[in-house]
Design a protein around this motif. Structure first.
Motif, PDB file in Angstrom:
ATOM      1  N   TRP A   1       0.843  -1.200   0.000  1.00 23.23           N
ATOM      2  CA  TRP A   1       0.000   0.000   0.000  1.00 23.23           C
ATOM      3  C   TRP A   1       0.876   1.247   0.000  1.00 23.23           C
ATOM      4  O   TRP A   1       1.663   1.455   0.921  1.00 23.23           O
ATOM      5  CB  TRP A   1      -0.918   0.015   1.224  1.00 23.23           C
ATOM      6  CG  TRP A   1      -1.677  -1.257   1.390  1.00 23.23           C
ATOM      7  CD1 TRP A   1      -1.703  -2.059   2.493  1.00 23.23           C
ATOM      8  CD2 TRP A   1      -2.522  -1.909   0.435  1.00 23.23           C
ATOM      9  NE1 TRP A   1      -2.495  -3.142   2.284  1.00 23.23           N
ATOM     10  CE2 TRP A   1      -3.012  -3.081   1.022  1.00 23.23           C
ATOM     11  CE3 TRP A   1      -2.911  -1.597  -0.866  1.00 23.23           C
ATOM     12  CZ2 TRP A   1      -3.870  -3.941   0.361  1.00 23.23           C
ATOM     13  CZ3 TRP A   1      -3.756  -2.466  -1.530  1.00 23.23           C
ATOM     14  CH2 TRP A   1      -4.223  -3.608  -0.918  1.00 23.23           C
TER      15      TRP A   1
ATOM     16  N   HIS B   1      -7.127   6.073   3.155  1.00 23.68           N
ATOM     17  CA  HIS B   1      -7.864   5.170   4.036  1.00 23.68           C
ATOM     18  C   HIS B   1      -8.110   5.796   5.404  1.00 23.68           C
ATOM     19  O   HIS B   1      -9.246   5.872   5.880  1.00 23.68           O
ATOM     20  CB  HIS B   1      -7.099   3.852   4.178  1.00 23.68           C
ATOM     21  CG  HIS B   1      -7.771   2.860   5.062  1.00 23.68           C
ATOM     22  ND1 HIS B   1      -7.600   2.853   6.433  1.00 23.68           N
ATOM     23  CD2 HIS B   1      -8.629   1.851   4.786  1.00 23.68           C
ATOM     24  CE1 HIS B   1      -8.313   1.874   6.954  1.00 23.68           C
ATOM     25  NE2 HIS B   1      -8.953   1.249   5.986  1.00 23.68           N
TER      26      HIS B   1
ATOM     27  N   TYR C   1      -0.739  -1.855  -6.921  1.00 18.26           N
ATOM     28  CA  TYR C   1      -1.737  -2.411  -6.009  1.00 18.26           C
ATOM     29  C   TYR C   1      -2.879  -1.440  -5.716  1.00 18.26           C
ATOM     30  O   TYR C   1      -3.899  -1.832  -5.166  1.00 18.26           O
ATOM     31  CB  TYR C   1      -1.089  -2.869  -4.705  1.00 18.26           C
ATOM     32  CG  TYR C   1      -0.341  -4.172  -4.841  1.00 18.26           C
ATOM     33  CD1 TYR C   1      -1.020  -5.371  -5.001  1.00 18.26           C
ATOM     34  CD2 TYR C   1       1.049  -4.203  -4.818  1.00 18.26           C
ATOM     35  CE1 TYR C   1      -0.339  -6.569  -5.151  1.00 18.26           C
ATOM     36  CE2 TYR C   1       1.743  -5.396  -4.957  1.00 18.26           C
ATOM     37  CZ  TYR C   1       1.045  -6.576  -5.129  1.00 18.26           C
ATOM     38  OH  TYR C   1       1.716  -7.766  -5.265  1.00 18.26           O
TER      39      TYR C   1
ATOM     40  N   PHE D   1      -7.369  -5.257  -8.562  1.00 18.05           N
ATOM     41  CA  PHE D   1      -8.157  -5.979  -7.556  1.00 18.05           C
ATOM     42  C   PHE D   1      -9.642  -6.132  -7.858  1.00 18.05           C
ATOM     43  O   PHE D   1     -10.352  -6.785  -7.095  1.00 18.05           O
ATOM     44  CB  PHE D   1      -7.966  -5.353  -6.169  1.00 18.05           C
ATOM     45  CG  PHE D   1      -8.456  -3.940  -6.030  1.00 18.05           C
ATOM     46  CD1 PHE D   1      -9.784  -3.662  -5.792  1.00 18.05           C
ATOM     47  CD2 PHE D   1      -7.555  -2.883  -6.106  1.00 18.05           C
ATOM     48  CE1 PHE D   1     -10.226  -2.363  -5.627  1.00 18.05           C
ATOM     49  CE2 PHE D   1      -7.988  -1.569  -5.942  1.00 18.05           C
ATOM     50  CZ  PHE D   1      -9.330  -1.315  -5.701  1.00 18.05           C
TER      51      PHE D   1
ATOM     52  N   HIS E   1      -5.597  -6.649  -2.477  1.00 15.31           N
ATOM     53  CA  HIS E   1      -6.956  -6.952  -2.018  1.00 15.31           C
ATOM     54  C   HIS E   1      -7.390  -8.307  -2.557  1.00 15.31           C
ATOM     55  O   HIS E   1      -7.201  -8.601  -3.732  1.00 15.31           O
ATOM     56  CB  HIS E   1      -7.944  -5.896  -2.521  1.00 15.31           C
ATOM     57  CG  HIS E   1      -7.836  -4.582  -1.828  1.00 15.31           C
ATOM     58  ND1 HIS E   1      -8.083  -4.426  -0.481  1.00 15.31           N
ATOM     59  CD2 HIS E   1      -7.530  -3.353  -2.295  1.00 15.31           C
ATOM     60  CE1 HIS E   1      -7.929  -3.160  -0.153  1.00 15.31           C
ATOM     61  NE2 HIS E   1      -7.582  -2.482  -1.226  1.00 15.31           N
ATOM     62  N   ASN E   2      -8.002  -9.120  -1.699  1.00 15.15           N
ATOM     63  CA  ASN E   2      -8.602 -10.351  -2.176  1.00 15.15           C
ATOM     64  C   ASN E   2      -9.907  -9.990  -2.901  1.00 15.15           C
ATOM     65  O   ASN E   2     -10.352  -8.841  -2.844  1.00 15.15           O
ATOM     66  CB  ASN E   2      -8.815 -11.341  -1.024  1.00 15.15           C
ATOM     67  CG  ASN E   2      -9.776 -10.820   0.029  1.00 15.15           C
ATOM     68  OD1 ASN E   2     -10.877 -10.368  -0.284  1.00 15.15           O
ATOM     69  ND2 ASN E   2      -9.366 -10.881   1.284  1.00 15.15           N
TER      70      ASN E   2
ATOM     71  N   GLY F   1     -12.439  -8.330  -0.645  1.00 13.88           N
ATOM     72  CA  GLY F   1     -11.944  -7.022  -0.218  1.00 13.88           C
ATOM     73  C   GLY F   1     -12.015  -5.997  -1.336  1.00 13.88           C
ATOM     74  O   GLY F   1     -12.370  -4.837  -1.111  1.00 13.88           O
ATOM     75  N   GLY F   2     -11.694  -6.417  -2.559  1.00 11.64           N
ATOM     76  CA  GLY F   2     -11.789  -5.521  -3.693  1.00 11.64           C
ATOM     77  C   GLY F   2     -13.220  -5.073  -3.945  1.00 11.64           C
ATOM     78  O   GLY F   2     -13.481  -3.899  -4.214  1.00 11.64           O
TER      79      GLY F   2
ATOM     80  N   VAL G   1     -14.169  -2.531  -1.319  1.00 14.97           N
ATOM     81  CA  VAL G   1     -13.617  -1.198  -1.603  1.00 14.97           C
ATOM     82  C   VAL G   1     -14.578  -0.423  -2.499  1.00 14.97           C
ATOM     83  O   VAL G   1     -14.912   0.736  -2.223  1.00 14.97           O
ATOM     84  CB  VAL G   1     -12.224  -1.305  -2.275  1.00 14.97           C
ATOM     85  CG1 VAL G   1     -11.788   0.043  -2.833  1.00 14.97           C
ATOM     86  CG2 VAL G   1     -11.197  -1.814  -1.286  1.00 14.97           C
TER      87      VAL G   1
ATOM     88  N   HIS H   1     -16.737  -4.590   6.896  1.00 14.11           N
ATOM     89  CA  HIS H   1     -15.343  -4.448   6.459  1.00 14.11           C
ATOM     90  C   HIS H   1     -14.375  -4.761   7.609  1.00 14.11           C
ATOM     91  O   HIS H   1     -13.416  -5.505   7.437  1.00 14.11           O
ATOM     92  CB  HIS H   1     -15.127  -3.026   5.946  1.00 14.11           C
ATOM     93  CG  HIS H   1     -13.707  -2.678   5.677  1.00 14.11           C
ATOM     94  ND1 HIS H   1     -12.915  -3.351   4.766  1.00 14.11           N
ATOM     95  CD2 HIS H   1     -12.901  -1.708   6.199  1.00 14.11           C
ATOM     96  CE1 HIS H   1     -11.709  -2.818   4.742  1.00 14.11           C
ATOM     97  NE2 HIS H   1     -11.675  -1.826   5.603  1.00 14.11           N
TER      98      HIS H   1
END
Length: 197
Positions: free
Chosen positions: A26, A34, A79, A85, A110-111, A114-115, A118, A164
């Motif tokens: 990141w 974030h 990333y 992602f 991000h898996n 997770g993506g 987002v 999340h």
């Protein structure tokens, strides 16, 4: 009597027991976005009934952050890019099923779940900010459906944030890495053979 050897390097506990090799994931923009978004959301939530000015400015900050993240998702580091992602819905569903069976792969970025989160969080934050702004305009001030939409978006956003956080805790536990720390330092454990970089 021999003279002590001088050294410019102080040996620390970290040197004595080196940690696994880490990789930068990141970037500073993603991490700053974030935590600034977290701050703006918490501020807006806590001031929704106590300080209209602070509430509005927190909303404007959130809207600006979302705009910046959308741009960075196109031109940012590898990333940070959406192309890295974002997965198709079938892949996201397969990943969620793998979580239920405890067989989900570890991703460096991000898996798939997770993506997807987002994107959903960004959309929900944008909708909350948009409806909040509309409530301040002459055309929509006092309009009940706009107020209802803003309230629904804000409460939905809170539920998404809680989901999340739960996902972060679960992934941290399952893959033996502190994802909160990774979002502070930008670093994660390097990919192992079964991981997806």
């Amino acid at each position: 009597m021999p003279k002590p050897v001088k050294t410019d390097r102080i040996i620390s506990a970290a040197d004595a027991h080196p940690s696994p090799e880490m990789v930068r994931v990141w970037d500073r923009v993603v991490r700053s976005f974030h935590w600034a978004l977290v701050l703006s959301f918490v501020t807006a939530w806590l001031t929704s009934h106590s300080s209209e000015d602070i509430h509005h400015w927190a909303g404007y900050a959130a809207a600006a952050l979302v705009s910046m993240r959308l741009l960075w998702g196109v031109i940012g580091t590898p990333y940070a890019r959406f192309t890295q992602f974002l997965r198709d819905p079938a892949t996201v569903v397969q990943y969620l099923l793998a979580i239920l069976s405890g067989r989900e792969a570890r991703y460096i970025g991000h898996n798939p779940a997770g993506g997807a989160m987002v994107i959903v969080l960004i959309a929900a934050m944008a909708l909350t900010a948009l409806t909040g702004w509309l409530m301040t305009t002459d055309a929509f001030f006092g309009v009940s459906w706009v107020e209802a939409a803003h309230s629904l978006a804000a409460h939905g956003l809170l539920l998404l944030v809680l989901l999340h956080i739960g996902g972060v805790v679960l992934a941290s536990f399952r893959h033996r890495e502190n994802l909160v720390r990774a979002m502070v330092t930008g670093q994660k454990r390097k990919a192992e053979p079964a991981d997806i970089a």
